[in-house]
Scaffold this active site. Structure first.
Site, PDB file in Angstrom:
ATOM      1  CB  SER A  90       6.314  -8.889   4.876  1.00 57.81           C
ATOM      2  OG  SER A  90       5.847  -8.378   3.641  1.00 57.81           O
ATOM      3  CB  SER A  92       5.406  -7.868  -1.007  1.00 60.28           C
ATOM      4  OG  SER A  92       4.985  -7.239   0.185  1.00 60.28           O
ATOM      5  CG  ASP A 252      -0.200  -6.907  -0.566  1.00 62.12           C
ATOM      6  OD1 ASP A 252       0.503  -6.458  -1.493  1.00 62.12           O
ATOM      7  OD2 ASP A 252       0.219  -7.710   0.288  1.00 62.12           O
TER       8      ASP A 252
HETATM    9  O1  LIG Z   1       3.354 -10.169   0.801  1.00 63.15           O
HETATM   10  C1  LIG Z   1       3.087  -9.976   1.981  1.00 63.15           C
HETATM   11  O2  LIG Z   1       3.118 -10.884   2.800  1.00 63.15           O
HETATM   12  C2  LIG Z   1       2.789  -8.571   2.414  1.00 63.15           C
HETATM   13  N1  LIG Z   1       2.537  -7.580   1.433  1.00 63.15           N
HETATM   14  C3  LIG Z   1       2.273  -6.357   2.185  1.00 63.15           C
HETATM   15  C4  LIG Z   1       1.659  -6.828   3.450  1.00 63.15           C
HETATM   16  C5  LIG Z   1       2.177  -8.233   3.688  1.00 63.15           C
HETATM   17  O3  LIG Z   1       3.194  -8.215   4.646  1.00 63.15           O
END
Ligand SMILES: O=C(O)[C@H]1NCC[C@@H]1O
Length: 344
Positions: A90, A92, A252
């Protein structure tokens, strides 16, 4: 006060998306590899439910469990818990983990630049953190190999009809649909409608296209729908806003690092972004990830890219989660008023 567990958390968000980090109070789960450990967490569900469900969590929350790395090249490993999945990687959450590790002193910070190698369940990621006055101000993540899977395919979506989409992997699996074709301008006031539409597209794409990671057949579904604005160029740099719909039903708040990686893989496959070129992903709240195609590689005979993404994360607090032995809901609860029913 009495408690049968004490889970120590440093709370954090990366460009708007919550990514809390468990820094103590939980023993590493069993498993010979980090992937096996993450499957144990996914199947056991006790920690996921305790941290993600009400009354301690909510559908907006992601939680990361720090564990010792299995790969000797990494300084630390972590297991990602998201509302519907326990994913390979992921963006973030990796920014939150790197920021918490450095800003709270778990790993030493070197100013002005700190280099780390971290182990995600989906593979190693390299971190380059710009640090000043004890704060990791901007963190770049060199992500796992990312690739386009199915390009320009038509699916039938309930209530929408025929829709042309791409599918891709950027550390997690995506169906990518064109916002203009769907009538969205990707403004924050569309969030609820984007969720409804995105969940239908994810559902249709899983049924009609499917996805299996060539090196990890256990990751065999499409996790997210990315509703993506067309690419424009700002000062010569490719830029696009997106809304990534996360099951069971939220957007997101960050530009989604795995989503930007998947989008860059598709743009590269279509000849619209070359190795070395930058891509700025913008979220529905206006936050940005500064991304780039760092290189190319081979993924079981198909072309793949090595993407990077860079963004900022901030610690928002610390918390100790307790469990009174008389609490009748040790695993919490989900109700469909705030925790949407998963369509997939
Ligand atoms: O940035 C990301 O890749 C993510 N943000 C929340 C869901 C994903 O995993």
């Amino acid at each position: 006060m009495r408690s049968s567990k004490v889970i120590h958390v440093v709370s954090c968000h990366a460009e708007g998306e919550v990514g809390d980090v468990i820094v103590g109070g939980v023993a590493p789960p069993p498993g010979d590899t980090l992937w096996e450990q993450s499957r144990w967490i996914a199947q056991d569900e006790t920690l996921r439910n305790f941290m993600l469900n009400e009354p301690r969590g909510g559908v907006f929350r992601h939680v990361n469990l720090l564990v010792p790395s299995k790969d000797p090249r990494a300084q630390m490993a972590w297991i990602i818990m998201e509302p519907a999945d326990t994913p390979p990687m992921s963006g973030s959450n990796s920014l939150c983990v790197a920021t918490v590790l450095l800003d709270s002193g778990i790993l030493p910070m070197t100013e002005p630049v700190t280099h780390l190698v971290l182990e995600a369940p989906g593979g190693l990621v390299e971190i380059t953190a710009q640090c000043r006055d004890g704060k990791a101000e901007k963190v770049e993540v060199r992500n796992v190999a990312s690739f386009a899977d199915k390009i320009d395919r038509w699916i039938e979506v309930e209530g929408i009809g025929s829709l042309q989409v791409d599918t891709a992997y950027g550390g997690d699996s995506f169906v990518i649909a064109d916002a203009q074709q769907l009538g969205f301008s990707l403004h924050a006031d569309e969030a609820a409608d984007l969720v409804t539409t995105g969940l239908k597209i994810t559902h249709a794409a899983n049924e009609q296209l499917g996805f299996t990671h060539p090196l990890n057949p256990e990751w065999s579904h499409i996790s997210f729908c990315q509703i993506a604005a067309p690419v424009s160029h700002e000062s010569g740099v490719a830029t696009a806003t997106n809304a990534v719909v996360i099951r069971p039903g939220k957007i997101d708040r960050s530009p989604c690092g795995t989503g930007c990686s998947a989008r860059m893989a598709v743009l590269h496959e279509k000849g619209q972004l070359k190795v070395g070129e930058r891509f700025i992903g913008r979220s529905i709240i206006g936050s940005t990830f500064d991304c780039r195609i760092e290189g190319q590689c081979d993924m079981e005979g198909r072309p793949a890219i090595i993407p990077s993404l860079a963004g900022r994360a901030w610690i928002t607090g610390t918390h100790q989660h307790l469990l009174d032995p008389s609490d009748p809901w040790p695993e919490g609860y989900q109700l469909s008023d705030t925790w949407p029913r998963d369509l997939t």
